[in-house]
Design an enzyme around this catalytic site. Structure first.
Site, PDB file in Angstrom:
ATOM      1  N   HIS A  82      -7.353  -3.183  10.626  1.00  0.00           N
ATOM      2  CA  HIS A  82      -6.941  -2.844   9.327  1.00  0.00           C
ATOM      3  C   HIS A  82      -5.894  -3.558   8.727  1.00  0.00           C
ATOM      4  O   HIS A  82      -4.769  -3.919   9.444  1.00  0.00           O
ATOM      5  CB  HIS A  82      -7.023  -1.453   8.867  1.00  0.00           C
ATOM      6  CG  HIS A  82      -5.559  -0.830   9.094  1.00  0.00           C
ATOM      7  ND1 HIS A  82      -5.381   0.583   9.168  1.00  0.00           N
ATOM      8  CD2 HIS A  82      -4.523  -1.063   9.476  1.00  0.00           C
ATOM      9  CE1 HIS A  82      -4.270   1.047   9.254  1.00  0.00           C
ATOM     10  NE2 HIS A  82      -3.607   0.010   9.607  1.00  0.00           N
ATOM     11  N   ASN A 116      -7.072  -0.578  14.735  1.00  0.00           N
ATOM     12  CA  ASN A 116      -8.369  -0.799  14.371  1.00  0.00           C
ATOM     13  C   ASN A 116      -8.728  -2.342  13.555  1.00  0.00           C
ATOM     14  O   ASN A 116      -9.916  -2.458  13.008  1.00  0.00           O
ATOM     15  CB  ASN A 116      -9.038   0.500  13.463  1.00  0.00           C
ATOM     16  CG  ASN A 116      -8.402   0.653  12.176  1.00  0.00           C
ATOM     17  OD1 ASN A 116      -7.537  -0.443  11.796  1.00  0.00           O
ATOM     18  ND2 ASN A 116      -8.787   1.506  11.503  1.00  0.00           N
ATOM     19  N   GLU A 150      -9.847  -0.559   5.366  1.00  0.00           N
ATOM     20  CA  GLU A 150     -10.231  -0.161   6.914  1.00  0.00           C
ATOM     21  C   GLU A 150     -11.539  -0.831   7.148  1.00  0.00           C
ATOM     22  O   GLU A 150     -12.147  -1.464   6.245  1.00  0.00           O
ATOM     23  CB  GLU A 150     -10.477   1.547   6.847  1.00  0.00           C
ATOM     24  CG  GLU A 150      -9.286   2.325   6.404  1.00  0.00           C
ATOM     25  CD  GLU A 150      -8.389   2.413   7.628  1.00  0.00           C
ATOM     26  OE1 GLU A 150      -8.327   1.739   8.648  1.00  0.00           O
ATOM     27  OE2 GLU A 150      -7.676   3.660   7.675  1.00  0.00           O
ATOM     28  N   ASP A 182       0.797  -1.151  -0.091  1.00  0.00           N
ATOM     29  CA  ASP A 182       0.101  -0.258   0.028  1.00  0.00           C
ATOM     30  C   ASP A 182       0.761   1.302   0.177  1.00  0.00           C
ATOM     31  O   ASP A 182       2.224   1.275  -0.007  1.00  0.00           O
ATOM     32  CB  ASP A 182      -0.897  -0.139   1.276  1.00  0.00           C
ATOM     33  CG  ASP A 182      -0.222  -0.185   2.522  1.00  0.00           C
ATOM     34  OD1 ASP A 182       0.910  -0.200   2.444  1.00  0.00           O
ATOM     35  OD2 ASP A 182      -0.935  -0.420   3.608  1.00  0.00           O
TER      36      ASP A 182
HETATM   37  P1  PGA Z   1       2.689  -0.854  12.469  1.00  0.00           P
HETATM   38  O1  PGA Z   1       1.623  -0.855  11.659  1.00  0.00           O
HETATM   39  O2  PGA Z   1       3.481  -2.043  12.146  1.00  0.00           O
HETATM   40  O3  PGA Z   1       3.414   0.662  12.252  1.00  0.00           O
HETATM   41  O4  PGA Z   1       2.257  -1.170  14.012  1.00  0.00           O
HETATM   42  C1  PGA Z   1       0.605  -1.802  11.352  1.00  0.00           C
HETATM   43  C2  PGA Z   1      -0.502  -1.299  10.532  1.00  0.00           C
HETATM   44  O5  PGA Z   1      -0.982  -0.260  10.707  1.00  0.00           O
HETATM   45  O6  PGA Z   1      -0.728  -1.866   9.539  1.00  0.00           O
END
Ligand code: PGA
Length: 248
Positions: free
Chosen positions: A138, A136, A143, A67
């Site tokens: 995601h 959350n 999302e 992404d």
């Molecule tokens: P992080 O992000 O690895 O920095 O905790 C995870 C995400 O939001 O997919």
């Protein structure tokens, strides 16, 4: 879906890197999709270390970036591009032809999505997709509420994603949208892995494992994956109740 728990972040990352290395050894032309973020950082380090030490050939691998933040230039150290280049593409000496990343500055993001979907299709589909999980739930920028029927798409970001996303940037960033692979890619990948570490992820991991499949907890889609794994350190696994330990 299977859950595996490791003592700490270091052991989790080491084992996750081993999975990727073994995949490339077994199938040198593997298509590997990675998330950026804090979670996979140490995994990347161990992949590069193991690849160098054991002379694992990455020259036929196809790399797909999961992404990107819409509107953020690749030169920004908080962008997913920057992460991929610094942690994987450059140290593994992957060529431009081997790499597929979303161009999130494009005037036509729909075309970017089509190009990504066609690239993945033309190289035979994703062998391993490795993602982190947001607070959350995601995965990528899928999302809560995202349709499970989507391939690549552009998504308005949740307030929580915008807030936590600031940690990647040197200054406050007006994040609004993300461009991301979709659940269809996740479901169709031959192997799907979610990794999580730390107490801050324990609550959402508990929900992902225990509350069944729901679009409100995007990561829960892994429960239906025929070759899906959730790899955790002890802290991230700490709230999973004993009733669900059979998934271990
Ligand atoms: P992080 O992000 O690895 O920095 O905790 C995870 C995400 O939001 O997919």
């Amino acid at each position: 879906m299977q859950i595996k728990i490791f003592k700490d972040y270091n052991k989790l990352s080491f084992a996750t890197a081993e999975i990727i290395i073994n995949q490339v050894k077994e199938k040198p032309d593997s298509v590997i999709c990675f998330a950026s973020g804090d979670t996979p950082k140490l995994t990347c380090h161990y992949i590069v270390e193991k690849a160098t030490k054991h002379r694992v050939d990455f020259s036929k691998v196809t790399f797909v970036g999961l992404d990107e933040w819409v509107g953020i230039p690749p030169s920004d150290s908080g962008s997913c591009h920057f992460f991929f280049r610094k942690n994987l593409i450059e140290p593994l000496h992957l060529t431009e032809a081997q790499v597929h990343l979303f161009k999130a500055l494009s005037n036509d993001l729909k075309v970017e999505c089509i190009k990504m979907d066609e690239s993945i299709l033309s190289c035979g589909g994703i062998d391993i997709i490795l993602v982190g999980i947001g607070l959350n739930g995601h995965i990528g920028f899928n999302e809560p509420g995202t349709s499970p029927e989507l391939y690549s798409h552009v998504k308005d970001l949740d307030a929580l994603t915008i807030q936590t996303g600031q940690k990647y940037f040197n200054h406050t960033m007006p994040l609004q949208k993300g461009i991301t692979l979709g659940f269809k890619h996740f479901n169709e990948a031959k192997k799907a892995i979610i990794i999580a570490n730390g107490l801050k992820k324990a609550e959402i991991i508990k929900k992902t494992v225990e509350e069944g499949i729901s679009i409100e907890i995007p990561a829960s889609i892994i429960n239906q994956h025929r070759n899906g794994y959730i790899l955790l350190d002890e802290e991230a696994a700490s709230l999973i109740s004993p009733d669900f330990k059979h998934k271990l």
